[in-house]
Structure formats: structure tokens, C-alpha cells
Scaffold this motif. Sequence first.
Motif, PDB file in Angstrom:
ATOM      1  N   LYS A   5       0.848  -1.202   0.000  1.00 12.29           N
ATOM      2  CA  LYS A   5       0.000   0.000   0.000  1.00 12.29           C
ATOM      3  C   LYS A   5       0.876   1.242   0.000  1.00 12.29           C
ATOM      4  CE  LYS A   5      -3.591  -1.067   3.126  1.00 12.29           C
ATOM      5  NZ  LYS A   5      -4.127  -0.586   4.397  1.00 12.29           N
ATOM      6  N   TYR A   6       0.488   2.221  -0.783  1.00 14.70           N
ATOM      7  CA  TYR A   6       1.235   3.477  -0.728  1.00 14.70           C
ATOM      8  C   TYR A   6       0.302   4.670  -0.900  1.00 14.70           C
ATOM      9  CZ  TYR A   6       0.935   3.890  -5.811  1.00 14.70           C
ATOM     10  OH  TYR A   6       0.464   4.015  -7.094  1.00 14.70           O
ATOM     11  N   ASN A   7       0.767   5.785  -0.366  1.00 18.59           N
ATOM     12  CA  ASN A   7       0.077   7.072  -0.476  1.00 18.59           C
ATOM     13  C   ASN A   7       0.967   7.998  -1.263  1.00 18.59           C
ATOM     14  OD1 ASN A   7      -2.302   7.084   0.956  1.00 18.59           O
ATOM     15  ND2 ASN A   7      -1.284   7.478   2.921  1.00 18.59           N
ATOM     16  N   ILE A   9       1.595  11.687  -1.978  1.00 16.38           N
ATOM     17  CA  ILE A   9       1.155  13.008  -1.525  1.00 16.38           C
ATOM     18  C   ILE A   9       1.611  14.043  -2.556  1.00 16.38           C
ATOM     19  CG2 ILE A   9       1.206  14.696   0.359  1.00 16.38           C
ATOM     20  CD1 ILE A   9       0.179  12.080   1.402  1.00 16.38           C
ATOM     21  N   THR A  25      -0.989  11.991   7.407  1.00 13.51           N
ATOM     22  CA  THR A  25      -1.104  10.636   6.841  1.00 13.51           C
ATOM     23  C   THR A  25       0.039   9.726   7.282  1.00 13.51           C
ATOM     24  OG1 THR A  25      -0.060  11.546   4.870  1.00 13.51           O
ATOM     25  CG2 THR A  25      -2.435  11.295   4.795  1.00 13.51           C
ATOM     26  N   VAL A  29       2.924   4.464   8.573  1.00 14.08           N
ATOM     27  CA  VAL A  29       3.774   4.539   7.381  1.00 14.08           C
ATOM     28  C   VAL A  29       5.174   4.059   7.741  1.00 14.08           C
ATOM     29  CG1 VAL A  29       4.931   6.157   5.810  1.00 14.08           C
ATOM     30  CG2 VAL A  29       2.472   6.340   6.204  1.00 14.08           C
TER      31      VAL A  29
END
Length: 239
Positions: A5-7, A9, A25, A29
Motif C-alpha cells: 500500500k502506498y500514499n 502526496i 497521513t 507509514v
Amino acid sequence: ILGIKYNAIKSLENWQLDLYTIKKTLNNVKIIYICNPNNPTGNLINQNDIIELLEITQGKSIVVIDEAYIEFCINYTIVHLIEKYSNLVILRTLSKAFSLAGLRCGFVLANQEIINLLLKVIAPYPIPEPVSDIAIQALNRKNLILMHNNVNKLINNKKKLIENLKKCHVVKNIFPSKTNYVLTKFFNSNHIFKALSKKGIIVRNQDHNIGLSNCLRISVGTNYETTRLISILQELSSY
Ligand SMILES: *Cc1c(COP(=O)(O)O)cnc(C)c1O
């Protein structure tokens, strides 16, 4: 590739870190990944922002700074911060300023603790001996000077490229660059991209990226290549 999973930004409009959103966020992480100087925009990330991020993530997340282009602005490396921050990891490569992209060799700079973790998971005999032989040669004193001289020549060519781009009417905006490429906004980048391509000049189309519509990333070439590019752009400007 591993389905992690990654965000992603988005950066601020000035292409600096959106620390406000990043902070919101950070829960759970494990790794924060930042390219500095950034690709394809060519700007540096504010060092104070990176330090703030390192401070608030201490003991929680690893901050990876990708310094693939740092040799073009070596004074801005944050390698000295490794001593202070055990969660800082710096990535380097021989693919850019060292002109050895085909060697497929880069390296990690970090504290012993993180290096030990990497040693646990790295494949046995991961680097072919001819590769490590060439890497060692590339990093000797004589070849570091050669790299340094090439970087200086490139920076001079970049200045010339930017001065001349400014005079082309097809160019809308040139973004400041600390790297070996210049992000350039055109009035009609697709037209320019195709015209250059027809003449055998390949630039990187960034038109599809958020905030980079009509932008092309032009790598700084030799004197001859720069002159040729500019003469084609001037011809396109005269219609
Ligand atoms: C080129 C590049 C690298 C390193 O690439 P390798 O050739 O795989 O070493 C890393 N990050 C960015 C942003 C790059 O442009």
C-alpha cells in the motif's frame, strides 16, 4: 510490484513538500520516499522541511532521500545528517553524473543498523564482480575528478541552453533546475515534441503529469546537441 500500500502526496504548487498533509497521513507509514533534487521538476526540496520530517518520524518511519541527481548540486546533499538521524537513508546511483547507467549500480548510505537489516534480506552475491570492479574504478580519485569536470561542463551547457530557450517564442516558461535537465513549458508541447522527434531529438514528455501540462523535460546535451535543439526551436518559433 509487491502490492504494498502506498500514499502519493501531491507536492505544493511550488513543488515543495506538503508537510501539513504528510503529517496527517503518517500513521503506520514505514517508509517515506522523497526525490531530491526532484525529477522531473529539477528543484531542490527545502532542507528544513526534510529535517522537520526526520524529527517527527524518528523511531517510527524510515525517510529515504533519492539523491540520483545530487552530483549536479553536491553542496545540497544531506549525507551529513545520517550521523544525526538513524531513520535517514540516502540513495545514490552511478547512472547519472557518472554516465554509467548500463552498469546498473547504485548504493545506499545509512546507519549500520539499517545496513544490517538490508544485509539480512539482500540476495547472496547480488553484485556481479565486473560491476563492482567498474564501480570501484568510477569512484577513485582520478575518475571522481573526471566526473566533476563533466558536471561542470554540463552546468555551463545548461546555462547556455536556458539563455537560448528564453529567446524562443514557442517557450512559455523555463523552470529553475539543479539537475542535468530543464523542465520547459511550451504553448503547445505536443506540437514541439513531434517536431523534435521527427528531427531525431527525444525529450521527455511530461504533459500527462498533474500540474505539468505542456511541459517537456529536456536533458542537457553536448554543445552541438544544444545548438541543434535551439536552432530547431527557433525555426518553430518563426511560424
Ligand atoms: C535515474 C534515477 C534513479 C536511479 O536509477 P538506476 O539507473 O536504477 O540507478 C533513481 N531515482 C531517480 C529519480 C532517477 O531518475
